[in-house]
Design a protein around this motif. Structure first.
Motif, short mmCIF file in Angstrom:
data_model
loop_
_atom_site.label_atom_id
_atom_site.label_comp_id
_atom_site.label_asym_id
_atom_site.label_seq_id
_atom_site.Cartn_x
_atom_site.Cartn_y
_atom_site.Cartn_z
N PRO A 83 0.82 -1.22 0.00
CA PRO A 83 0.00 0.00 0.00
C PRO A 83 0.85 1.27 0.00
CG PRO A 83 0.02 -1.00 2.18
CD PRO A 83 0.73 -1.96 1.27
N LYS A 84 0.32 2.32 -0.61
CA LYS A 84 1.03 3.60 -0.64
C LYS A 84 0.84 4.37 0.67
CE LYS A 84 0.90 4.29 -5.67
NZ LYS A 84 0.47 2.89 -5.98
N GLU A 85 -0.22 4.08 1.39
CA GLU A 85 -0.47 4.63 2.72
C GLU A 85 -0.87 3.47 3.62
OE1 GLU A 85 -2.31 9.01 2.44
OE2 GLU A 85 -3.62 7.47 1.58
N PRO A 86 -0.72 3.63 4.95
CA PRO A 86 -1.14 2.55 5.84
C PRO A 86 -2.59 2.14 5.60
CG PRO A 86 0.15 4.17 7.06
CD PRO A 86 -0.09 4.75 5.70
N GLY A 126 -2.84 10.39 25.16
CA GLY A 126 -3.56 10.12 23.93
C GLY A 126 -2.84 10.73 22.74
N ALA A 127 -3.50 10.72 21.60
CA ALA A 127 -2.89 11.30 20.40
C ALA A 127 -3.99 11.76 19.44
CB ALA A 127 -1.99 10.29 19.71
N ARG A 128 -3.92 13.03 19.07
CA ARG A 128 -4.85 13.59 18.09
C ARG A 128 -4.09 14.52 17.16
NH1 ARG A 128 -8.23 18.09 17.33
NH2 ARG A 128 -10.18 17.58 16.20
N ARG A 129 -4.00 14.12 15.89
CA ARG A 129 -3.33 14.90 14.85
C ARG A 129 -1.90 15.27 15.27
NH1 ARG A 129 -6.58 16.13 10.84
NH2 ARG A 129 -5.15 17.74 10.09
N VAL A 130 -1.14 14.28 15.70
CA VAL A 130 0.23 14.51 16.15
C VAL A 130 1.22 14.23 15.01
CG1 VAL A 130 -0.25 14.01 18.57
CG2 VAL A 130 0.45 12.14 17.06
N ASP A 131 2.39 14.89 15.06
CA ASP A 131 3.46 14.58 14.13
C ASP A 131 4.26 13.40 14.66
OD1 ASP A 131 4.97 15.65 16.21
OD2 ASP A 131 5.50 17.49 15.13
N ARG A 132 5.37 13.07 14.00
CA ARG A 132 6.15 11.91 14.42
C ARG A 132 6.69 12.07 15.84
NH1 ARG A 132 8.36 8.06 11.11
NH2 ARG A 132 10.28 8.13 12.35
N ASP A 207 6.98 2.70 9.76
CA ASP A 207 7.47 2.44 11.11
C ASP A 207 6.46 2.91 12.16
OD1 ASP A 207 7.78 5.21 11.25
OD2 ASP A 207 9.97 5.15 11.34
N VAL A 208 6.76 2.63 13.42
CA VAL A 208 5.79 2.88 14.49
C VAL A 208 5.38 4.35 14.60
CG1 VAL A 208 5.46 2.81 16.99
CG2 VAL A 208 6.34 0.80 15.80
N PRO A 209 6.33 5.32 14.66
CA PRO A 209 5.88 6.71 14.76
C PRO A 209 5.02 7.15 13.57
CG PRO A 209 8.19 6.54 15.36
CD PRO A 209 7.80 5.21 14.78
N THR A 210 5.35 6.66 12.38
CA THR A 210 4.54 6.99 11.21
C THR A 210 3.12 6.46 11.38
OG1 THR A 210 6.45 6.99 9.72
CG2 THR A 210 4.29 6.64 8.72
N LEU A 211 2.99 5.23 11.88
CA LEU A 211 1.66 4.64 12.05
C LEU A 211 0.85 5.40 13.08
CD1 LEU A 211 2.55 0.84 11.99
CD2 LEU A 211 1.56 2.21 10.14
N VAL A 212 1.46 5.70 14.24
CA VAL A 212 0.72 6.41 15.28
C VAL A 212 0.27 7.78 14.78
CG1 VAL A 212 0.86 7.40 17.60
CG2 VAL A 212 1.88 5.16 17.14
N SER A 213 1.16 8.49 14.11
CA SER A 213 0.81 9.80 13.57
C SER A 213 -0.32 9.68 12.55
CB SER A 213 2.04 10.45 12.93
OG SER A 213 1.69 11.66 12.29
N TYR A 214 -0.20 8.72 11.64
CA TYR A 214 -1.20 8.55 10.58
C TYR A 214 -2.57 8.25 11.18
CZ TYR A 214 -3.32 6.84 6.24
OH TYR A 214 -4.14 6.66 5.15
N VAL A 215 -2.62 7.30 12.11
CA VAL A 215 -3.89 6.93 12.73
C VAL A 215 -4.49 8.13 13.46
CG1 VAL A 215 -5.01 5.47 14.46
CG2 VAL A 215 -3.28 4.49 12.94
#
Length: 262
Positions: A83-86, A126-132, A207-215
């Protein structure tokens, strides 16, 4: 630090697991903490041998967010493009079981498979619209998981919900490990002591930071929410009577037996 949730003679508690896992459960103790594990830990002074308590799923998240096809070799083995995105989907909270609980095979499926995965547990902010950087700061710790999948239903349905969502289809545990680097650790699955999957997290497409940020740009991640980060190649069927062990280097081993649905 290893954070467990466990049942004991007086109820249920969170605690810090002490000792070396390599020595086996008999060499481990768990020190009870007051309340939840987020923030400053306050110990009650109570301790149990891990062998004398029942380890539960280490967290009960509001949601489990899963990432599909995050290893190129796994995408290829199922005949899918990278996939091009998660690629995201959800498992319901009712699919969660803990270590040594049974994976129950539903009668609707003729082919249920294991998927060993590193799981990320979100911390108190938590996390809402966070960067890496914000994503990394939002992570509380990591645990082992098994994204159990009814493969025949996954191929049949447009959505993944039914194939991934049966009760018992999300074993996690045995505990949450904090303060570890998971950039390049081994992910292994053994069925009846036969190695079926063997990969490394460095081979993740995202990678993990990318996934958390994307979600976090799709949905708000609440404290205790879990992200499953994808599985390496080697997925294969499991049947009643099997013992499935997901091991992640530096974290631990998650063992579950397989039974038919009664």
């Amino acid at each position: 630090m290893r954070i467990a949730r466990f049942a004991h003679s007086s109820g249920m508690s969170f605690g810090v697991v002490e000792g070396e896992p390599a020595a086996g459960v008999s060499g481990l103790t768990v020190a009870e903490i007051n309340g939840h594990p987020f923030g400053d830990l306050r110990f009650t002074g109570q301790r149990w041998a891990v062998a004398d308590v029942r380890l539960l799923s280490p967290i009960l998240p509001s949601k489990v967010v899963c990432v599909g096809r995050n290893y190129a070799d796994h995408a290829a083995e199922l005949g899918n493009d990278v996939p091009k995105e998660p690629l995201l989907f959800l498992k319901p909270s009712t699919s969660i079981i803990g270590p040594n609980d049974a994976i129950r095979l539903p009668p609707q499926s003729q082919r249920v498979e294991h998927e060993a995965e590193l799981a990320v547990v979100i911390g108190v902010t938590g996390a809402r619209r966070v960067d890496r950087a914000g994503a990394a700061a939002a992570i509380f710790g990591y645990t082992c998981s098994n994204d159990v999948t009814a493969r025949d239903l996954q191929r049949q349905d447009v959505q993944f919900t039914r194939a991934k969502g049966f009760d018992s289809f999300c074993p996690i545990g045995p505990w949450i490990v904090t303060g570890v680097d998971v950039g390049d650790v081994e992910v292994r699955c053994e069925v009846n002591e036969e190695v079926r999957q063997l990969g490394r997290t460095k081979d993740m497409i995202f990678d993990v930071p990318t996934l958390v940020s994307y979600v976090s740009h799709v949905m708000t991640l609440l404290p205790g929410d879990v992200i499953l980060t994808g599985t390496p190649a080697g997925v294969s069927p499991i049947v009643a009577g099997d013992e499935v062990v997901v091991s992640i280097e530096g974290i631990g081993a998650l063992s579950n037996r397989v039974l038919t649905l009664e």
